[in-house]
Design an enzyme around this catalytic site. Structure first.
Site, PDB file in Angstrom:
ATOM      1  CG  PHE A   1      43.184  30.527  37.746  1.00 51.27           C
ATOM      2  CD1 PHE A   1      42.371  30.954  38.090  1.00 51.27           C
ATOM      3  CD2 PHE A   1      43.592  31.170  36.321  1.00 51.27           C
ATOM      4  CE1 PHE A   1      41.129  31.488  37.811  1.00 51.27           C
ATOM      5  CE2 PHE A   1      42.107  32.301  36.048  1.00 51.27           C
ATOM      6  CZ  PHE A   1      40.799  32.201  36.517  1.00 51.27           C
TER       7      PHE A   1
ATOM      8  NE  ARG B   1      37.025  41.289  41.984  1.00 52.50           N
ATOM      9  CZ  ARG B   1      38.759  41.434  41.419  1.00 52.50           C
ATOM     10  NH1 ARG B   1      39.305  42.934  41.059  1.00 52.50           N
ATOM     11  NH2 ARG B   1      39.400  40.723  41.340  1.00 52.50           N
TER      12      ARG B   1
ATOM     13  CB  ALA C   1      39.096  38.292  43.900  1.00 53.19           C
ATOM     14  CB  SER C   2      39.729  34.831  39.354  1.00 55.88           C
ATOM     15  OG  SER C   2      40.200  33.541  39.806  1.00 55.88           O
ATOM     16  CG  MET C   3      43.232  39.526  35.819  1.00 53.78           C
ATOM     17  SD  MET C   3      44.598  39.205  35.414  1.00 53.78           S
ATOM     18  CE  MET C   3      44.811  40.362  34.349  1.00 53.78           C
TER      19      MET C   3
END
Length: 398
Positions: free
Chosen positions: A249, A44, A96-98
């Site tokens: 989101f 990541r 950057a999504s969870m």
């Protein structure tokens, strides 16, 4: 994917193991082996910019720079938290999504359930919203680089995602375009996966997914951004599926629209002019706009196009809920700071918005206060219907 050289590789594995433990805690179960493998193979931190923004605990964001705070930056990179990677006009515009949310969506799409041998069977995935490229990297591990296409509206983000993917050894197809109107050549996809929230399913998406395929997307309304919708596509543009109670989101960006703002402050109602009507209500504004996501989700579905904002300045009342829609209708609900038995309501415009909200809340109560997981959506041609428990109990036409 090329692994991090030298002594860094074990350290990264330890960090990823910590992230996987946090995800398992969120999901109340460990991830399937193939998805754990994907998280290990897609580093990541290599998809994140040197400057990110973290939630500050007070509704805002604070920056963290890799150069000046390397340990804090690395901790954030492997945390189960959303990370803002870009601001536009003072507002977060890319993130950057969870990771646990990413995992939940991949599970809803059914991708980790496929065995390693099935990876070569031809599963094709269309991702809408490339962002940093991280999610596309996970998809490449799960189904193979040549079966992943990712679409990004912003040319800068598209270029950055492609560079990030190339640098980490992945080569999906990256397309710059409008995700709401994507009509890509070739066979239909088995999975269409959005990384932003929508308030309706664009018709083009239904043309891109094969019958029996899945559409998975976060959901939003003008009232409430919450929930994830998983649809199964059928013949002739029909699709049906259920909502799931997770995910918040960013909204889908469009090249032809402006970013929605908060409900505007109504004007000219204090003297009762402009068609404003005064009344009172026993329904507390906090009941429908105080953070109960089940209630707010229902209001968002059934009172379309309506948004709210809180005014605690004390200029008009100790606390005021402001409600507005795009037709010019508005309402205010005032708390006098003393009693919660009744509230003063003022409404104007083509719609009586507070009356609609009151009716929506009463219906939610009548239905047994359903949670988000009890709702579903059916698309038939140009008609979209939201329902509770089954299509027989329709609650809204979208």
């Amino acid at each position: 994917m090329a692994t991090t050289p030298g002594r860094e590789a074990p350290a990264v594995d330890v960090l990823v193991d910590g992230l996987l433990a946090a995800i398992a805690q969120q999901l109340d179960a460990p991830l399937p082996a193939r998805l754990r493998e994907a998280f290990h193979r897609v580093d990541r931190q290599r998809f994140l910019p040197d400057r990110m923004w973290l939630r500050d605990g007070s509704g805002g964001y604070e920056p963290v720079d890799r150069a000046t705070e390397p340990d804090r930056w690395t901790t954030a990179a492997y945390s189960d938290e959303p990370l803002v990677t870009r601001f536009t006009d003072g507002l977060p515009s890319s993130s950057a999504s969870m990771p646990s949310m990413v995992a939940r969506m991949l599970l809803l799409a059914g991708l980790p359930e496929r065995s390693a041998g099935q990876k070569t069977a031809g599963t094709r995935v269309l991702e809408l919203g490339a962002g940093t490229g991280y999610n596309a990297g996970l998809l490449c591990v799960l189904v193979g680089d040549g079966r992943v296409t990712t679409v990004e509206l912003d040319p800068v983000l598209a270029a950055e995602a492609q560079e990030n993917l190339k640098a980490t050894g992945f080569a999906p197809t990256v397309v710059m375009g409008d995700a709401a109107d994507c009509r890509l050549p070739g066979d239909a996809y088995d999975v269409v996966l959005a990384t932003f929230s929508v308030d309706r399913i664009p018709p083009a998406w239904l043309t891109q997914v094969r019958p029996g395929g899945r559409i998975v997307t976060p959901w939003t309304s003008a009232w409430c951004t919450y929930g994830t919708l998983a649809l199964t596509a059928h013949q002739h543009g029909r699709a049906e599926g259920r909502f799931h109670s997770f995910a918040s989101f960013m909204r889908m960006a469009r090249s032809d629209t402006v970013r929605p703002g908060p409900a505007p402050e109504p004007t000219a109602h204090e003297s009762g002019v402009g068609g404003a009507v005064r009344s009172s209500t026993r329904l507390s504004p906090w009941t429908v706009a105080g953070g109960d996501l089940d209630t707010e989700f229902h209001v968002g579905l059934t009172v379309p196009g309506t948004s709210f904002a809180w005014d605690t300045s004390g200029e008009h009342a100790p606390t005021r809920l402001q409600v507005a829609d795009t037709t010019g209708s508005w309402a205010t609900v005032d708390h006098d700071g003393r009693t919660s038995a009744a509230f003063t309501v003022t409404q104007a415009g083509p719609r009586r918005l507070w009356d609609e909200i009151t009716a929506a809340h009463a219906e939610w109560e009548r239905l047994g206060r359903p949670g988000v997981d009890r709702y579903g959506l059916t698309i038939t041609g140009h008609a979209t219907t939201a329902w509770v428990d089954s299509p027989a109990t329709a609650v809204a036409a979208l």
